[in-house]
Design a protein around this motif. Structure first.
Motif, PDB file in Angstrom:
ATOM      1  N   ALA A  51      78.238  53.949  93.051  1.00  0.00           N
ATOM      2  CA  ALA A  51      76.669  53.981  93.629  1.00  0.00           C
ATOM      3  C   ALA A  51      75.903  53.330  92.582  1.00  0.00           C
ATOM      4  CB  ALA A  51      76.335  55.085  94.012  1.00  0.00           C
ATOM      5  N   ASP A  52      76.034  53.840  91.362  1.00  0.00           N
ATOM      6  CA  ASP A  52      75.169  53.041  90.124  1.00  0.00           C
ATOM      7  C   ASP A  52      75.595  51.579  89.850  1.00  0.00           C
ATOM      8  OD1 ASP A  52      73.482  55.151  90.079  1.00  0.00           O
ATOM      9  OD2 ASP A  52      74.395  55.920  88.189  1.00  0.00           O
ATOM     10  N   ALA A  53      76.443  50.942  90.444  1.00  0.00           N
ATOM     11  CA  ALA A  53      76.829  49.835  90.088  1.00  0.00           C
ATOM     12  C   ALA A  53      77.606  49.474  88.662  1.00  0.00           C
ATOM     13  CB  ALA A  53      75.736  48.641  90.137  1.00  0.00           C
ATOM     14  N   ALA A  54      78.009  50.891  88.113  1.00  0.00           N
ATOM     15  CA  ALA A  54      78.664  50.957  86.773  1.00  0.00           C
ATOM     16  C   ALA A  54      79.976  50.594  87.003  1.00  0.00           C
ATOM     17  CB  ALA A  54      78.364  52.305  86.424  1.00  0.00           C
ATOM     18  N   LEU A  55      80.654  50.373  87.924  1.00  0.00           N
ATOM     19  CA  LEU A  55      82.071  49.904  87.980  1.00  0.00           C
ATOM     20  C   LEU A  55      82.471  49.551  89.374  1.00  0.00           C
ATOM     21  CD1 LEU A  55      84.607  52.990  88.439  1.00  0.00           C
ATOM     22  CD2 LEU A  55      82.232  52.995  89.351  1.00  0.00           C
TER      23      LEU A  55
END
Length: 246
Positions: free
Chosen positions: A97-101
């Motif tokens: 959701a945080d676009a971290a992966l």
């Protein structure tokens, strides 16, 4: 943020066996003047290839902010669940959701209770998984004779049988997998009591030709579970006598 490697630290448990006197979960127990969780996160930060460390704590956790203050490339999220597997699943969702992966991001899941992870063992795992494009975990071959108890584990039990130790390894962490593979395995095995770590989920849900790699770990990376384990680690810190970078 786009990253090829991130680390997840599930830290939502209470660690009842550690015997903490102040009521804090064991991941916040002080070792050498710093919380155990901080030691574990710093060990991961020793490898610059890890772009971010994400710590998953219980909702309402009042200690994480202070314990992790000032550490670079580190965030904590109150997304922990009632079990390790659920915490890791929630941390994967939160990171997505945080676009971290993305699905092809490599994820290293590391126990908060393994504060002594050596940098060379961490590098061995990353190198092995990247070079073979396959997930894996740190582990140690079993050296002692293995006895299976006939009774429930306690201070003493009757021996049921002696097990052959050839080919047996003791699993450690980090355990490193592509995010998509790990998420799919944990989802497929949700609620299965056989899932005690990330590798067991991948083993149960994955193809045999994608079996995880066993990469030699280190005794210094032993898990701190019982009160005497903390004394052992404190002795190691005192013996090193090196200043700790905050």
């Amino acid at each position: 943020m786009t990253a090829s490697l991130i680390a997840l630290v599930p830290a939502a448990g209470i660690g009842a066996r550690a015997g903490a006197a102040d009521g804090r979960p064991k991941q916040y127990r002080a070792l050498g003047g710093e919380p155990m969780l901080r030691h574990a996160v710093r060990a991961l930060l020793a490898d610059p290839r890890i772009a971010q460390v994400r710590v998953a704590v219980a909702p309402g956790d009042p200690w994480a902010d202070e314990a992790l203050a000032g550490l670079p490339r580190t965030v904590w999220r109150p997304c922990g669940g009632p079990t390790r597997a659920e915490t890791v699943r929630a941390a994967l969702r939160d990171a997505a959701a945080d676009a971290a992966l993305a699905d092809d991001t490599w994820v290293l899941v590391h126990d908060a209770a393994r504060p002594g992870l050596p940098a060379d063992a961490l590098a061995r795992l990353i190198d092995a998984c990247l070079s073979r494009d396959r997930g894996g975990l740190l582990a140690l071959p079993v050296a002692d004779t293995v006895k299976q108890a006939a009774d429930a584990p306690a201070d003493h039990a009757r021996v049921a049988r002696t097990l052959p130790r050839e080919g047996l390894w003791l699993a450690q962490t980090p355990q490193m997998f592509r995010a998509g593979e790990l998420r799919a395995a944990l989802d497929a095995c949700a609620g299965d009591p056989r899932v005690t770590d990330e590798a067991s989920a991948v083993e149960l849900a994955g193809a045999p030709d994608r079996a995880p790699l066993l990469v030699r770990g280190a005794r210094a990376n032993d898990k701190l579970t019982w009160p005497e384990d903390f004394a052992w680690f404190e002795d190691r810190l005192a013996a090193r006598g090196a200043p700790r970078v905050r």
